[in-house]
Design an enzyme around this catalytic site. Structure first.
Site, PDB file in Angstrom:
ATOM      1  N   LYS B  45      27.220  -9.782 -10.662  1.00  0.00           N
ATOM      2  CA  LYS B  45      28.055  -8.862 -11.445  1.00  0.00           C
ATOM      3  C   LYS B  45      27.222  -7.692 -11.965  1.00  0.00           C
ATOM      4  CE  LYS B  45      31.752  -8.247 -14.427  1.00  0.00           C
ATOM      5  NZ  LYS B  45      32.364  -7.286 -13.500  1.00  0.00           N
ATOM      6  N   GLY B  72      35.925  -3.583 -17.051  1.00  0.00           N
ATOM      7  CA  GLY B  72      35.104  -2.746 -17.935  1.00  0.00           C
ATOM      8  C   GLY B  72      33.654  -3.186 -17.981  1.00  0.00           C
ATOM      9  N   LEU B  73      33.166  -3.639 -16.832  1.00  0.00           N
ATOM     10  CA  LEU B  73      31.744  -3.981 -16.704  1.00  0.00           C
ATOM     11  C   LEU B  73      31.250  -4.976 -17.745  1.00  0.00           C
ATOM     12  CD1 LEU B  73      30.145  -0.500 -15.854  1.00  0.00           C
ATOM     13  CD2 LEU B  73      30.723  -2.359 -14.273  1.00  0.00           C
ATOM     14  N   ASN B 128      25.760   0.369  -8.418  1.00  0.00           N
ATOM     15  CA  ASN B 128      27.175   0.697  -8.623  1.00  0.00           C
ATOM     16  C   ASN B 128      27.257   2.114  -9.185  1.00  0.00           C
ATOM     17  OD1 ASN B 128      29.819   0.912  -9.410  1.00  0.00           O
ATOM     18  ND2 ASN B 128      29.838  -0.926 -10.689  1.00  0.00           N
ATOM     19  N   CYS B 131      30.546   4.623 -11.846  1.00  0.00           N
ATOM     20  CA  CYS B 131      30.515   4.519 -13.301  1.00  0.00           C
ATOM     21  C   CYS B 131      30.577   5.912 -13.890  1.00  0.00           C
ATOM     22  CB  CYS B 131      29.221   3.877 -13.788  1.00  0.00           C
ATOM     23  SG  CYS B 131      28.843   2.320 -13.017  1.00  0.00           S
ATOM     24  N   ASN B 193      33.871   0.314  -2.996  1.00  0.00           N
ATOM     25  CA  ASN B 193      34.252  -0.172  -4.305  1.00  0.00           C
ATOM     26  C   ASN B 193      35.782  -0.057  -4.404  1.00  0.00           C
ATOM     27  OD1 ASN B 193      34.107  -0.996  -7.057  1.00  0.00           O
ATOM     28  ND2 ASN B 193      32.078  -0.061  -7.206  1.00  0.00           N
ATOM     29  N   GLY B 245      39.145  -6.068   1.031  1.00  0.00           N
ATOM     30  CA  GLY B 245      40.239  -6.829   1.615  1.00  0.00           C
ATOM     31  C   GLY B 245      39.869  -7.867   2.634  1.00  0.00           C
ATOM     32  N   GLY B 266      35.292 -10.169  -1.718  1.00  0.00           N
ATOM     33  CA  GLY B 266      35.556  -9.943  -3.134  1.00  0.00           C
ATOM     34  C   GLY B 266      36.747 -10.733  -3.635  1.00  0.00           C
TER      35      GLY B 266
HETATM   36  C1  LIG Z   1      37.755  -8.327 -10.856  1.00  0.00           C
HETATM   37  C2  LIG Z   1      36.789  -7.466 -10.116  1.00  0.00           C
HETATM   38  C3  LIG Z   1      35.601  -7.098 -10.728  1.00  0.00           C
HETATM   39  C4  LIG Z   1      34.697  -6.263 -10.066  1.00  0.00           C
HETATM   40  N1  LIG Z   1      33.518  -5.931 -10.677  1.00  0.00           N
HETATM   41  C5  LIG Z   1      32.625  -5.156 -10.019  1.00  0.00           C
HETATM   42  C6  LIG Z   1      31.367  -4.845 -10.606  1.00  0.00           C
HETATM   43  O1  LIG Z   1      31.047  -5.283 -11.706  1.00  0.00           O
HETATM   44  N2  LIG Z   1      30.506  -4.034  -9.919  1.00  0.00           N
HETATM   45  C7  LIG Z   1      30.815  -3.552  -8.683  1.00  0.00           C
HETATM   46  O2  LIG Z   1      29.990  -2.843  -8.113  1.00  0.00           O
HETATM   47  N3  LIG Z   1      31.985  -3.853  -8.089  1.00  0.00           N
HETATM   48  C8  LIG Z   1      32.898  -4.639  -8.727  1.00  0.00           C
HETATM   49  N4  LIG Z   1      34.094  -4.956  -8.108  1.00  0.00           N
HETATM   50  C9  LIG Z   1      34.382  -4.416  -6.776  1.00  0.00           C
HETATM   51  C10 LIG Z   1      34.109  -5.439  -5.674  1.00  0.00           C
HETATM   52  O3  LIG Z   1      32.750  -5.760  -5.634  1.00  0.00           O
HETATM   53  C11 LIG Z   1      34.554  -4.878  -4.308  1.00  0.00           C
HETATM   54  O4  LIG Z   1      33.853  -3.681  -4.065  1.00  0.00           O
HETATM   55  C12 LIG Z   1      36.039  -4.591  -4.239  1.00  0.00           C
HETATM   56  O5  LIG Z   1      36.763  -5.553  -4.961  1.00  0.00           O
HETATM   57  C13 LIG Z   1      36.584  -4.506  -2.810  1.00  0.00           C
HETATM   58  O6  LIG Z   1      36.490  -5.731  -2.134  1.00  0.00           O
HETATM   59  P1  LIG Z   1      37.722  -6.803  -2.044  1.00  0.00           P
HETATM   60  O7  LIG Z   1      38.910  -6.061  -1.594  1.00  0.00           O
HETATM   61  O8  LIG Z   1      37.239  -7.860  -1.112  1.00  0.00           O
HETATM   62  O9  LIG Z   1      37.896  -7.334  -3.445  1.00  0.00           O
HETATM   63  C14 LIG Z   1      34.999  -5.788  -8.769  1.00  0.00           C
HETATM   64  C15 LIG Z   1      36.193  -6.177  -8.165  1.00  0.00           C
HETATM   65  C16 LIG Z   1      37.087  -7.005  -8.801  1.00  0.00           C
HETATM   66  C17 LIG Z   1      38.353  -7.368  -8.121  1.00  0.00           C
END
Ligand SMILES: Cc1cc2nc3c(=O)[nH]c(=O)nc-3n(C[C@H](O)[C@H](O)[C@H](O)COP(=O)(O)O)c2cc1C
Ligand SMILES: Cc1cc2nc3c(=O)[nH]c(=O)nc-3n(C[C@H](O)[C@H](O)[C@H](O)COP(=O)(O)OP(=O)(O)OC[C@H]3O[C@@H](n4cnc5c(N)ncnc54)[C@H](O)[C@@H]3O)c2cc1C
Ligand SMILES: Cc1cc2nc3c(=O)[nH]c(=O)nc-3n(C[C@H](O)[C@H](O)[C@H](O)COP(=O)(O)OP(=O)(O)OC[C@H]3O[C@@H](n4cnc5c(N)ncnc54)[C@H](O)[C@@H]3O)c2cc1C
Ligand SMILES: Cc1cc2nc3c(=O)[nH]c(=O)nc-3n(C[C@H](O)[C@H](O)[C@H](O)COP(=O)(O)O)c2cc1C
Ligand code: FES
Ligand code: FES
Lengths: 263, 306, 306, 263
Positions: B45, B72-73, B128, B131, B193, B245, B266
């Site tokens: 995370k 919100g990180l 990341n 931000c 992202n 996805g 993700g």
């Molecule tokens: C609940 C949630 C929290 C996330 N938190 C972060 C994060 O802290 N830092 C980051 O770089 N990406 C974060 N992401 C983005 C994921 O790492 C990923 O880039 C994005 O969800 C697309 O992939 P997916 O469609 O498989 O979920 C978050 C995604 C979700 C759904």
């Protein structure tokens, strides 16, 4: 915590739009800790609805788990179409449990709407342990009730419109019984306004109270950080790493009323 | 098991299936449901300098074939990460990629320096850049080439570990941001992202997310992720780590064919934290049943018409 | 029937349910399945100066809760539009918005002038700026504020009919493009056009779209459309016409609450060409059952948390 | 053209992964013009799969329509789970029909894979009109066949692997029968490689031929412009406004082999 493909034993409408489903889920049962815990249900319609749906365990015995659910939207509607013999994939058991109800208190169990299942479960546990208790069930009108008003046996129903049981909210009978009984302890689950009222009451009157709360859940297992509720007591350390927030899925869903805050 | 190994920089990963930042906590949350040591890597995370509580609820909502989040990180901060997480990672046999977030370049640098002053088994850093930069009026790093280049350079000069710049899809031209990253020394880029989205409850008239806007993820965005990866693949020479996805082995295959060297899972983890482990076996079978000799051979080999 | 009327510029539309460009042909294709005269407006398929054959197949593919298209602006050209379509439109009691596309500013101007030299019952023009500009190396008009402003101004000076600039979501900052449109005289903006996406067949290894990339539409992009509309609503004073994934009356309500004055139904027409007509009745019921006095009152009234 | 909620009369597996479904669809029947036409089927799983799926009409009589489909992906799999008594929503009838088969020709009907249904339909029409004809059905192996090889009755099966009927592709029997018969006319529907081979053969030997082609369809009614096939004869004007392309959903799916081109 495990993922289990559970056989549906039965799925029946017990009140208007409210359904009860029994599942053959020996895996879940083998790790089950008590009322308050929930399972996270997957309805497989490809990925149209990516998230599982959390449902409280309404009963757990003989390798069988039951849930009682209300049709709210797509997934609960799909769930209601399932037939006995179908399978569904469940993840659980999740979350913590009600505690202290068996420590020489007089449990006042309060359930409203879809918050009733864990309260019914707790009632069974009280019965099994032969602990005297009262259950108070609130609803807007009689359509939603599927349990009979039976004050002699300490089952009290309330409806906002007076269409069955006592008229008004659950607060009247709660207040009455608190005054009647020794060492009362409230255990409640229901819609947020009900929980807010009970929490206010419990803090003002200094009545020990546990609330099982709801929150929108992404995962149910502590991965998504989505299911937060504000803590009142930021010193209290829990499984999640937060100070101000608590993760309902792993730290809850049951909290002492003084430990949390509603927005 | 066919050969699923992939390389990024001078590091070899045993397979291309990683779990995405923010969707797998610190890697320790769901031990009952997955053997994390099987994963190609865990991206942890996003970590900031100070611990962050994150946004008030509601933080999450489902959308058609996807979900929006606005966490919100929320995170434990770099100091606690070093103290509590690094020791745990010593005992894991999967690779750990630490995801770093910041609100100005100094914050990223400071976190990286704290990490580099530390002996640790961390394989690399995913940066990341979605931000808001407080010094630039809240404009995201990830939408600006110059800021991205500057940030990459500063970090590059301070570590020999992998640097992976994580690109935002919310830009007019993701390739130019990818190039800026490459030219400033990144070992790889990861994409995508989440996509900016909103959800409203038509019954109550309320926003379903406290911060109004959040990040869309899940199968709904797979076409957006595939397009981003393929465009980056065509113009960049460093490896691309694809995501957005991914829920099945065909999704993995599509991302590899589009140009990904490895992929991240993700949202699918929320449905089943064991998805990554399952996909490793499934992509193995996929490669075995296909005409490809290895997974690496497939990278970028989508057959296009024109 | 509650009052569903909405106004844009000095024009009143009988209801806010329009059909989107490229998803309803020239308005004459599906007469058996819908009474087009009930619609608030028909936005016709993008028209270019010359007829265009469009791209080779495959042009369409389904994706999770969405689809990708790459039709390539196949259309009959402005002359045939004038000759064959305008007479038909004389007899319709719905409003017709003509969607115009071009590869340089001159093309847009020329089409508009041809139209303005003509007596016609056309209500206005929707300007598709998600088109590659040949004079600017293929860069889309819709990603550049200056080009958008220039184009809007040129068109504005040549017509008193409605000018609606149709915004692309594939930009870092859709609001600045919306503002450029507003400041240069547009009566309204519409948003969103399709999102760039890609689809691969993992079995054959082939791209599912001839041009590799295409436009993603349907429910998958609803969150993206809602976010765009709401951001525009907060910063613009001209009306916003919302679209992206509208298939139900709750979707319509969400778009209105987010800030749309009217909405367009796109992909849903492919499933059922009568969707627009159905939604008029359904949104009527929605308003009647709600606490809102009229639909206009709902515009932009999403309740946000912060 | 209309949208009809049709009752499923039966839904059975007739060969490995190949299903036949009968629908009570009087509306569709009332506008039905002949073999070659298709319906566009909606499987309601919210909007997970936004697009309808085109399926040729395999038979149309007594208010009933049948389709024969192969399980390819999600939607055909969902379709195969439907039970008699369920409803599905169909749009149709769509597209044009085979023509000229009843103008003193000898129809040679050729079907392969999921292209068989419209050919079977045409066969029924020939039988009804008492027109002599031969049907040739191609498949990779015997698993896919659900009709018996019966050369005496002019039903010829071929399999690539010789596991039933004649060994090889449909081209051998086509060539043989063309040579035997007077005024032969080919009507074919099947996988693209088969149609390409038949088209080449028909142009080379100057045999009149109609091909029913497939194309990925967004709408089936001329709205999306997605379903194009290249025309060979650009002078030929059709419902769609194109010169170079034809819209398969409204100008097709049946074309004279000389009028179209495969990529
Ligand atoms: C609940 C949630 C929290 C996330 N938190 C972060 C994060 O802290 N830092 C980051 O770089 N990406 C974060 N992401 C983005 C994921 O790492 C990923 O880039 C994005 O969800 C697309 O992939 P997916 O469609 O498989 O979920 C978050 C995604 C979700 C759904
Ligand atoms: C710990 C817990 C226990 C619960 N126990 C029960 C129970 O015993 N019986 C019961 O009927 N309901 C229970 N619920 C609520 C139940 O999860 C929702 O009613 C269900 O998710 C609705 O899904 P839907 O698709 O039918 O409705 P949707 O149309 O998706 O949503 C309707 C409402 O349901 C809620 N909801 C939707 N998805 C989620 C999610 N992933 N997590 C949490 N809430 C969601 C939201 O408030 C939403 O506005 C519980 C919720 C929690 C958090
Ligand atoms: C005019 C016409 C008549 C047809 N008749 C029959 C028939 O009688 N029996 C039969 O089994 N099949 C028929 N098909 C093919 C049938 O439409 C596809 O097999 C079906 O759509 C597959 O859907 P799926 O979700 O199961 O598979 P998916 O996994 O969605 O796709 C598998 C393949 O099916 C095709 N396909 C998917 N969606 C569409 C679409 N919207 N339009 C066209 N093709 C699509 C594509 O080639 C795709 O690669 C016909 C197609 C057309 C165009
Ligand atoms: C097949 C197809 C063709 C389209 N053609 C055009 C077009 O010619 N001009 C245009 O401005 N938008 C075009 N669009 C975009 C739509 O008008 C609309 O902006 C987009 O599809 C989002 O709405 P939806 O999700 O409801 O489909 C097209 C969309 C589709 C799906
Ligand atoms: S539901 Fe995901 S952390 Fe609680
Ligand atoms: S399928 Fe849409 S035009 Fe033919």
């Amino acid at each position: 915590m495990l993922i289990e493909r559970a056989h549906i034993i039965s799925n029946t409408e017990v009140a208007h739009n409210i359904w009860e489903m029994f599942l053959d889920a020996p895996g879940i049962i083998s790790e089950y800790k008590g009322s308050g815990q929930f399972i996270n249900i997957l309805v497989e319609d490809s990925w149209n609805h990516p998230l599982r749906r959390p449902m409280s365990i309404a009963s757990a015995k003989d390798g069988k788990v039951s849930i009682i659910y209300k049709i709210f939207g797509d997934v609960t509607r799909i769930l209601s179409k399932k037939k006995s013999g179908n399978d569904i994939e469940v993840l659980g058991p999740l979350g913590n449990t009600f505690t202290n109800w068996n420590n020489n208190y007089y449990p006042i169990l309060v359930g409203g709407g879809v918050g009733l299942p864990p309260i019914l479960n707790l009632k069974s546990e009280c019965e099994l342990s032969k602990i005297d208790h009262t259950i108070i069930i609130g609803a807007q009108n009689s359509n939603e009730h599927f349990i009979a008003h039976d004050p002699k046996n300490d089952i009290i129903l309330t409806t906002d419109d007076g269409s069955s049981g006592e008229s008004g909210t659950v607060m009247n009978p709660i207040d009455r019984i608190i005054k009647e009984k020794n060492r009362p302890y409230i255990f409640a689950c229901g819609p947020e306004p009900m929980l807010v009222a009970i929490r206010d009451y419990s803090l003002k009157n200094n009545i020990p109270t546990q609330l099982s709360v709801e929150s929108y859940m992404g995962c149910g297992v502590g991965l998504c950080q989505g299911c937060v509720i504000s803590k009142n007591n930021t010193d209290k350390k829990e499984n999640s790493y937060h100070e101000q927030y608590s993760l309902v899925c792993i730290d809850g869903p049951v909290y002492e009323s003084k430990d949390i805050q509603f927005e | 098991m066919s050969n699923l190994e992939v390389s990024i920089g001078n590091i070899t990963f045993k397979n291309p299936i990683w779990v995405a930042s923010g969707t797998f906590g610190y890697g320790t949350e769901a031990p009952d449901l997955i053997d994390v040591n099987k994963l190609g890597a865990i991206v942890t995370k996003s970590i900031t300098r100070e611990p962050r509580e994150g946004n008030p609820p509601p933080r999450i909502v489902e959308t058609p074939s996807g979900m929006i989040n606005s966490i919100g990180l929320a995170n434990i901060g770099v100091k606690k990460y070093i103290k509590e997480m690094l020791p745990i990672y010593e005992d894991l046999s999967t690779k750990i990629i630490m995801n770093i977030a910041g609100t100005d370049i100094d914050e990223y640098i400071e976190i990286l320096e704290l990490m580099e002053n530390q002996s640790s088994s961390i394989t690399g850093y995913e940066i990341n850049i979605s931000c808001p930069n407080v010094n630039k009026g809240g404009m995201e790093f990830g939408i600006d080439c110059d800021m991205t280049a500057k940030l990459t350079e500063e970090l590059r000069s301070r570590t020999d570990r992998l640097i992976i710049m994580k690109l935002s899809p919310n830009v007019s031209d993701i390739v130019s941001i990818g190039k800026a990253s490459q030219d400033s020394g990144a070992d790889a880029v990861s994409a995508i992202n989440t996509v900016v989205g909103m959800s409203i409850n038509a019954n109550t008239g309320k926003s379903n997310i406290f911060t109004t806007y959040g990040g869309l993820s899940g199968p709904a965005i797979k076409p957006i992720g595939l397009a981003a990866v393929n465009k980056l693949y065509k113009d960049l020479s460093i490896p691309i780590i694809g995501m957005g996805g991914i829920v099945s082995s065909t999704d993995v295959a599509e991302y590899i064919l589009a140009g990904s060297t490895s992929v991240q899972v993700g949202t699918a983890n929320f449905r089943n934290p064991g998805t990554g482990e399952d996909l490793i076996d499934m992509i193995d079978t996929y490669v075995a049943d296909s005409n490809w000799k290895s997974l690496v051979e497939m990278i970028g080999k989508v057959e296009i018409h024109n």
